[in-house]
Design an enzyme around this catalytic site. Structure first.
Site, short mmCIF file in Angstrom:
data_model
loop_
_atom_site.label_atom_id
_atom_site.label_comp_id
_atom_site.label_asym_id
_atom_site.label_seq_id
_atom_site.Cartn_x
_atom_site.Cartn_y
_atom_site.Cartn_z
N THR A 89 0.83 -1.21 0.00
CA THR A 89 0.00 0.00 0.00
C THR A 89 0.86 1.26 0.00
O THR A 89 0.56 2.23 -0.69
CB THR A 89 -0.93 0.01 1.21
OG1 THR A 89 -1.53 -1.28 1.37
CG2 THR A 89 -2.03 1.03 1.04
N ASP A 90 1.93 1.25 0.77
CA ASP A 90 2.86 2.38 0.75
C ASP A 90 3.42 2.59 -0.65
O ASP A 90 3.47 3.73 -1.16
CB ASP A 90 4.03 2.13 1.70
CG ASP A 90 3.74 2.54 3.13
OD1 ASP A 90 2.84 3.37 3.34
OD2 ASP A 90 4.42 2.04 4.04
N LEU A 91 3.85 1.51 -1.28
CA LEU A 91 4.47 1.64 -2.60
C LEU A 91 3.47 2.15 -3.63
O LEU A 91 3.79 3.05 -4.42
CB LEU A 91 5.04 0.28 -3.03
CG LEU A 91 6.16 -0.28 -2.15
CD1 LEU A 91 6.52 -1.68 -2.57
CD2 LEU A 91 7.38 0.63 -2.19
#
Length: 418
Positions: A184-186
């Protein structure tokens, strides 16, 4: 990636990076790889949290651990690092000077976290109406969860991603699992980069910047993709099913004589060619398996038959045989096997950068390795012009660019502002 033989795509864009950890730095590294001048602002003494997120740590030339975490190197190349304490008025003044010269600002403080310093969008747009200001938070700028801190693992759990990742209930190892990287961060970093570039294009027409509100939860829901579409349009809740696919058969891992392989049959033609190669041409004409929809409905009887056949040859043998028949398949590599793969090597996906002088001992660590940018622009390719910076490595040169002389910089350092 190039070392600047060709012009880069974004050399005219200046980015002020106030973000830490992964989503924001991933976004700004993408911009830096495309040639933008990214200045990373870090807290004096400590810097970005990920500088200390280890093990694993960088190894010195004798193979011993240093104190420098490899995590930081994944998302901070091509940037300049300055240390500024934005809690001090002098630090806030420096950031405002930098804003006046910037095209883009990226930050991932909690909602309202920068307003107390006068560094929120409403204050800064008066200094620079062309500023594109991107905020990245766990849950966005509004809604009942806006004040909460958000981390990738939380979002994978809350979005439903973990509920569809892992082995089915009742099977060995069954239960929700996180994806092996902070997905999700990426993805938030990638979406944020796309939004910033869209805002740059809008600014070409209007001459005015804008505010961008990026949320990890929004992205986590968006990347459910076909699983979300299936639920929203049928009401059927997706379930975990290991390495198999809810809508394609056979599209999964399969056992071989010496391990396992991945078979990715995406249409009926590929299935017919697989059946021929496997010595089972009758499967393609069986009324239970003739179409993908039928194969999905009858996977419980088909897959055991396929597994019995795939166990008769090694992974290498199957890959050679099926590639010759234009049937998508491949080995299930671990990371070292992936980087040794002939195609990965041919595409130059591992890059090494000589280490710049700084607080990392360049006599003990001479280079840092990372994964090349996948953005293959032929005329304006991504660049490699700086390794991940040492903490505060560029503080003096950046402040000199603001017009400060050595005495003024020394005074700021004595005040703890930089």
């Amino acid at each position: 990636m190039t070392t600047q033989e060709k012009p880069s795509a974004l050399p005219h864009i200046k980015v002020l990076d106030l973000s830490r950890v992964l989503a924001g730095p991933w976004c700004t590294q993408m911009l830096a790889d495309l040639g933008a001048d990214v200045i990373k602002v870090e807290k004096p003494g400590d810097g970005d949290d990920t500088r200390h997120w280890g093990p694993p740590f960088l190894k010195d030339n004798e193979g011993n651990d240093t104190t420098h975490a490899t995590y930081f190197t994944a998302c901070n190349r091509n940037k300049r690092s300055v240390t500024i304490d934005m809690a001090k008025p002098e630090g806030q003044a420096l950031i405002r000077q930098m804003v006046a010269q910037s095209d883009v600002l990226v930050e991932n403080f909690k909602v309202g976290g920068l307003a107390k310093y006068g560094l929120d969008y409403e204050h800064l747009k008066t200094l620079n109406p062309r500023l594109i200001y991107c905020s990245i938070t766990g849950f966005g700028q509004d809604g009942p969860y806006a004040e909460r801190a958000g981390y990738d693992l939380m979002i994978q759990a809350m979005s439903g991603m973990m509920s569809i990742t892992g082995n089915p209930p009742g099977t060995p190892g069954g239960g929700p699992l996180r994806v092996g990287v902070a997905l999700t961060d990426l993805f938030t970093g990638v979406y944020a980069c796309s939004a910033i570039l869209a805002a740059v294009e809008v600014r070409h027409r209007t001459g005015v910047g804008q505010y961008i509100d990026m949320s990890l939860l929004d992205v986590g829901m968006a990347i459910l993709a076909n699983q979300a579409a299936g639920f929203l349009n049928t009401g059927k809740v997706p379930q975990r099913q290991g390495n198999s696919h809810p809508s394609l058969v056979p599209y999964q891992s399969l056992p071989t004589l010496d391990g396992a392989m991945l078979l990715a049959v995406g249409n009926d033609g590929q299935f017919a060619r697989f059946c021929e190669a496997a010595g089972q041409p009758q499967w393609a004409h069986d009324p239970r398996y003739a179409t993908n929809t039928l194969r999905v409905a009858n996977r419980e009887s088909l897959i055991p038959q396929i597994e019995a056949v795939t166990r008769t040859q090694t992974t290498v043998q199957w890959v050679a045989l099926l590639e010759h028949k234009a049937v998508p398949c491949g080995p299930i590599n671990n990371v070292d096997q992936a980087f040794a793969d002939a195609q990965v090597v041919a595409r130059g996906l591992k890059v090494n950068q000589p280490l710049a002088l700084g607080d990392i001992d360049s006599t003990a660590i001479t280079s840092i390795a990372s994964v090349a940018s996948p953005l293959r622009l032929m005329d304006t390719p991504p660049v490699l012009h700086r390794p991940p910076p040492a903490l505060g490595e560029h503080t003096d040169s950046v402040l000199a660019g603001l017009g400060l002389d050595a005495a003024a910089i020394a005074q700021l350092r004595s005040q703890g502002a930089v």
